[in-house]
Write an enzyme that holds these catalytic residues in place. Structure first.
Site, PDB file in Angstrom:
ATOM      1  N   TYR A 275       0.161  -0.998   0.042  1.00 53.21           N
ATOM      2  CA  TYR A 275       0.397  -0.282   0.297  1.00 53.21           C
ATOM      3  C   TYR A 275       0.720   1.378  -0.125  1.00 53.21           C
ATOM      4  CZ  TYR A 275      -3.960  -2.780   1.249  1.00 53.21           C
ATOM      5  OH  TYR A 275      -4.914  -3.548   0.841  1.00 53.21           O
TER       6      TYR A 275
ATOM      7  N   PRO B  10     -16.328  -2.283   1.317  1.00 56.45           N
ATOM      8  CA  PRO B  10     -17.909  -2.838   1.164  1.00 56.45           C
ATOM      9  C   PRO B  10     -18.837  -1.841   0.210  1.00 56.45           C
ATOM     10  CG  PRO B  10     -16.958  -1.387   3.111  1.00 56.45           C
ATOM     11  CD  PRO B  10     -15.898  -2.184   2.089  1.00 56.45           C
TER      12      PRO B  10
ATOM     13  N   GLY C 264     -22.239   7.290  -2.029  1.00 58.90           N
ATOM     14  CA  GLY C 264     -23.506   8.348  -2.210  1.00 58.90           C
ATOM     15  C   GLY C 264     -22.939   9.325  -2.973  1.00 58.90           C
ATOM     16  N   LYS C 265     -21.373   9.271  -3.745  1.00 56.93           N
ATOM     17  CA  LYS C 265     -21.152  10.000  -4.093  1.00 56.93           C
ATOM     18  C   LYS C 265     -21.971  10.206  -5.566  1.00 56.93           C
ATOM     19  CE  LYS C 265     -16.279  10.069  -3.169  1.00 56.93           C
ATOM     20  NZ  LYS C 265     -15.141   9.422  -3.264  1.00 56.93           N
TER      21      LYS C 265
END
Length: 360
Positions: free
Chosen positions: A60, A215, A223-224
């Site tokens: 990462y 998830p 919600g974007k």
């Protein structure tokens, strides 16, 4: 807050929060992550809410995620409290085939690098990140068992492997007395539900708790994107990464837009954000031990951390289940009640009551 309730992961004695903090966003190398101060705020907010389960990986943000995670833990002297998970598999030097994969040489190299970057002498949960298609399960499990016996690792897990491989690895552990697999880390969301066919049953049967990644489907369910308002593009990972070869970011499809639209409708009816409803639904599915939530902004994390503070009514849960239910495929078409009647006769097969088997 729901984060203050801790549950054992799989059949292990490791107690973790139902929501875990994902740190893939710690660092800006990818073009969509969080800077150090924002990452510190995310970590502190999660911990202050009662969370104790933090997930990272050696690849990462080119190691930045591990470095910052270890730094934040040390700043608050939280090493004993935090359940720290990291992963190995991906290649650190493309010119060297043994600095990647799941062979013993790379695992032993990778664990030393992670310990150094994290600034700790042990890892609570060490994951094989992705199946490399060549290393025998026997080699992986023996090596991970050696790490547990050495004290460098406490528990082990598998991420992004075939279900048959996970089953074979766990059976080997049981047969040979190796450290068992405590967790399977897998993608699961309202739009990605393929693990329901094999992974959920194998996890429940063999004692491997499922740790969910993505998830919110890489932001698609956050919600974007609001189909009712015609908002089908937004700044974030999906738009930045949509032309890459990474399958985790290929989410734009007619099927998925229908799921997003139903999620939007359910969220409005319930009075909660789309992200909260999506995380709540996943967290309450069979076999799920913990759900990884990540963010690039504090407001996103604060919203996600409220996802388990309400109960999703069955009627609304069923609507979300129906809109994205995976299509039945062979051989699962043989396991439907109608077909099973050809095996058991016209007497329905009863479900054994809880407690029928002794508790493990």
């Amino acid at each position: 807050m729901s984060l203050a309730a801790y549950y054992t992961l799989g059949r292990s004695g490791l107690r973790v929060s139902r929501l875990s903090l994902g740190t893939m966003t710690f660092g800006t190398e990818s073009g969509w992550g969080a800077d150090e101060e924002t990452a510190r705020q995310l970590f502190n907010t999660y911990v202050d809410a009662g969370g104790n389960f933090v997930d990272t990986a050696d690849l990462y943000t080119n190691g930045t995620s591990e470095i910052w995670t270890g730094k934040f833990i040390a700043e608050r002297n939280l090493r004993d409290r935090i359940v720290l998970a990291t992963k190995f598999t991906y290649n650190a030097d493309p010119c060297n085939p043994n600095t990647g994969g799941n062979g013993r040489k790379n695992i032993l190299r990778a664990v030393e690098g992670s310990l150094k970057r994290l600034g700790t002498d042990y890892i609570d949960l060490y994951f094989l990140h992705t199946w490399d298609r060549i290393t025998p399960a026997e080699e992986v499990m023996r090596t991970l068992d050696d790490l547990v016996r050495s004290g460098k690792v406490r528990h082990i897990g598998l991420s992004d492997t075939p279900a048959w491989y996970a089953a074979r690895a766990q059976t080997l552990a049981e047969w040979r007395g190796y450290e068992p697999i405590s967790a399977l880390q897998l993608e699961y969301s309202l739009v990605e539900r393929n693990i329901e066919r094999e992974f959920v049953p194998v996890g429940l049967e063999l004692g491997m708790g499922i740790m969910v990644w993505s998830p919110l489907a890489s932001g698609l369910l956050s919600g974007k994107y609001r189909p009712s308002e015609g908002v089908l593009s937004a700044e974030g990972r999906l738009d930045v990464m949509k032309d890459t070869q990474n399958p985790a970011f290929q989410k734009f499809s007619d099927r998925n837009w229908k799921i997003v639209a139903e999620l939007e409708a359910v969220a409005k009816e319930l009075g909660h954000s789309m992200a909260q409803v999506a995380v709540n639904w996943i967290a309450n599915q069979p076999g799920v031990g913990s759900v990884i939530v990540g963010a690039t902004k504090l407001s996103q994390l604060e919203d996600n951390l409220k996802a388990l503070d309400f109960e999703l009514p069955k009627e609304l849960s069923d609507r979300l289940d129906a809109i994205g239910r995976p299509e039945s495929q062979f051989p699962y078409t043989f396991f439907t009640p109608g077909h099973q009647a050809m095996i058991h006769g016209n007497k329905p097969v009863g479900i054994k009551p809880a407690g029928y088997y002794p508790s493990v």
